[in-house]
Design a protein around this motif. Structure first.
Motif, short mmCIF file in Angstrom:
data_model
loop_
_atom_site.label_atom_id
_atom_site.label_comp_id
_atom_site.label_asym_id
_atom_site.label_seq_id
_atom_site.Cartn_x
_atom_site.Cartn_y
_atom_site.Cartn_z
N ALA A 1 34.32 68.46 41.53
CA ALA A 1 34.75 69.55 40.65
C ALA A 1 35.30 70.71 41.46
O ALA A 1 36.29 71.35 41.07
N ARG A 2 34.68 71.01 42.58
CA ARG A 2 35.16 72.11 43.42
C ARG A 2 36.55 71.80 43.97
O ARG A 2 37.42 72.67 44.03
N ARG A 3 36.75 70.57 44.38
CA ARG A 3 38.08 70.20 44.88
C ARG A 3 39.13 70.33 43.78
O ARG A 3 40.26 70.77 44.04
N HIS A 4 38.76 69.96 42.56
CA HIS A 4 39.70 70.13 41.46
C HIS A 4 40.03 71.60 41.25
O HIS A 4 41.21 71.96 41.04
N LEU A 5 39.04 72.46 41.28
CA LEU A 5 39.28 73.89 41.08
C LEU A 5 40.13 74.46 42.21
O LEU A 5 40.98 75.32 41.98
N LEU B 1 40.04 82.99 47.54
CA LEU B 1 39.33 81.90 46.88
C LEU B 1 39.75 80.53 47.41
O LEU B 1 38.99 79.57 47.37
N LEU B 2 40.97 80.45 47.91
CA LEU B 2 41.48 79.19 48.46
C LEU B 2 41.10 78.97 49.92
O LEU B 2 41.35 77.88 50.46
N ASP B 3 40.49 79.95 50.56
CA ASP B 3 40.09 79.83 51.96
C ASP B 3 38.95 78.83 52.07
O ASP B 3 37.82 79.08 51.64
N GLY B 4 39.26 77.69 52.65
CA GLY B 4 38.26 76.62 52.75
C GLY B 4 37.14 76.89 53.71
O GLY B 4 36.12 76.18 53.69
N ASP B 5 37.27 77.88 54.55
CA ASP B 5 36.23 78.19 55.54
C ASP B 5 35.37 79.38 55.15
O ASP B 5 34.37 79.66 55.81
N ALA B 6 35.73 80.08 54.09
CA ALA B 6 35.00 81.29 53.70
C ALA B 6 33.93 80.96 52.66
O ALA B 6 34.17 80.17 51.73
N THR C 1 33.02 82.77 50.37
CA THR C 1 33.46 83.30 49.08
C THR C 1 34.55 82.43 48.45
O THR C 1 35.00 82.72 47.34
N GLY C 2 34.99 81.39 49.15
CA GLY C 2 36.02 80.49 48.61
C GLY C 2 35.44 79.58 47.54
O GLY C 2 34.23 79.35 47.47
N ILE C 3 36.32 79.03 46.70
CA ILE C 3 35.89 78.22 45.57
C ILE C 3 35.18 76.95 46.03
O ILE C 3 34.35 76.39 45.28
N LEU C 4 35.45 76.47 47.24
CA LEU C 4 34.79 75.26 47.72
C LEU C 4 33.33 75.49 48.08
O LEU C 4 32.57 74.52 48.24
N TRP C 5 32.91 76.76 48.20
CA TRP C 5 31.56 77.03 48.69
C TRP C 5 30.75 77.96 47.80
O TRP C 5 29.52 77.90 47.82
#
Length: 296
Positions: free
Chosen positions: A233-237, A263-268, A270-274
């Protein structure tokens, strides 16, 4: 060519993997909707005996096609789309689920072609009408493919996905509401440029009745994935936000663009992936109507 299949409320072409990613999140709703349609079509014995052919118009990668094939085990399902790659993926998906031969594919591009797809006892179409200029003409064409007593199910709109709190600790509160408004404005402008674009009040039961059908009920299905979300779901978002940013461009002010980029920062964290507060909540509304049998 642009495929018939689109994601629910984000306009623009969705590559096959992205379309399938979203459809997987909605697979629970599709199973519930298929069971509801079984009830509309009659008793168990009648459904088993009479539902032999189903059309999934705007099938994309075939997620709904496979769900319908499982729900109606005596029926053959034809996945219909204008995108050859998506239809190829639908064939692979069917084979992976042991449905080879029961789920087949067919290309169709224009509304007038839909009437030549039948006859069928059930037609499912998800988020197709709004992407074609004359929505009433689409419904008339679909109605012409029904057998007497058959049902057409039109999944259109509902509620756009919500996945962020009002205040996310980045930028200005209310980001998601502004994104939704920007997407809606862009869609309205693009719809006005469609070939043969015709403005209608999107009262789907009325439009179905105007196509010569008898409305048989409307139902809204909730898709509720609470936080913390799983990785799919996170990858979809993440994909959804990336597409929003690309589609809207200068339609967003600088602060909102920078917030989406964060939000798109994959390393942060605060990004949507985390981030732990991300959720997924949406609703899909399905309108149904039947072709009445002629009086004898």
């Amino acid at each position: 060519m642009t495929p018939i299949h689109r994601t629910q409320d984000l306009d623009g072409e969705a590559p096959g993997a992205e379309a399938e990613q979203e459809a997987e999140l909605h697979s629970g709703f599709l199973r519930d909707a298929a069971q509801w349609l079984r009830g509309l079509l009659g008793s168990e014995d009648r459904v088993t005996a009479s539902v032999r052919r189903i059309l999934d118009v705007g099938s994309g990668p075939g997620v709904a096609s496979c769900v319908l094939a499982r729900a109606f085990p005596q029926a053959n399902v034809i996945a219909v789309d204008r995108s050859a790659p998506l239809l190829a993926r639908a064939e692979v998906r069917a084979a992976e689920r042991g449905l080879t031969g029961r789920v087949t594919t067919r290309r169709a591009e224009r509304p007038e072609e839909f009437g030549r797809l039948g006859p069928a006892e059930l037609i499912w179409t998800g988020n197709v009408c709004r992407h074609l200029g004359d929505q009433q003409a689409v419904l008339r064409s679909l109605a012409s493919a029904l057998r007497p007593g058959g049902v057409v199910a039109v999944a259109e709109r509902g509620l756009p996905p919500r996945f962020l709190p009002r205040d996310i600790g980045l930028g200005r509160p209310g980001l998601q509401a502004r994104l939704d408004a920007a997407i809606e404005a862009q869609f309205a402008a693009e719809r006005a440029r469609l070939p043969g674009a015709t403005s209608v009040v999107e009262d789907w039961p009325y439009l179905l009745a105007s196509a010569g059908l008898v409305p048989t009920g409307t139902r809204t299905f909730l898709i509720d994935l609470p936080a913390p979300l799983g990785l799919p779901a996170r990858r979809h978002l993440h994909t959804r936000l990336r597409r929003m940013l690309a589609a809207l461009g200068d339609g967003l002010d600088l602060v909102d663009r920078l917030t989406v980029e964060q939000l798109l920062d994959g390393d942060a964290c605060t990004g949507i992936l985390w981030r732990p507060d991300a959720f997924y909540l949406t609703a899909v509304t399905v309108h149904t109507a039947r072709l009445c049998r002629p009086r004898t």
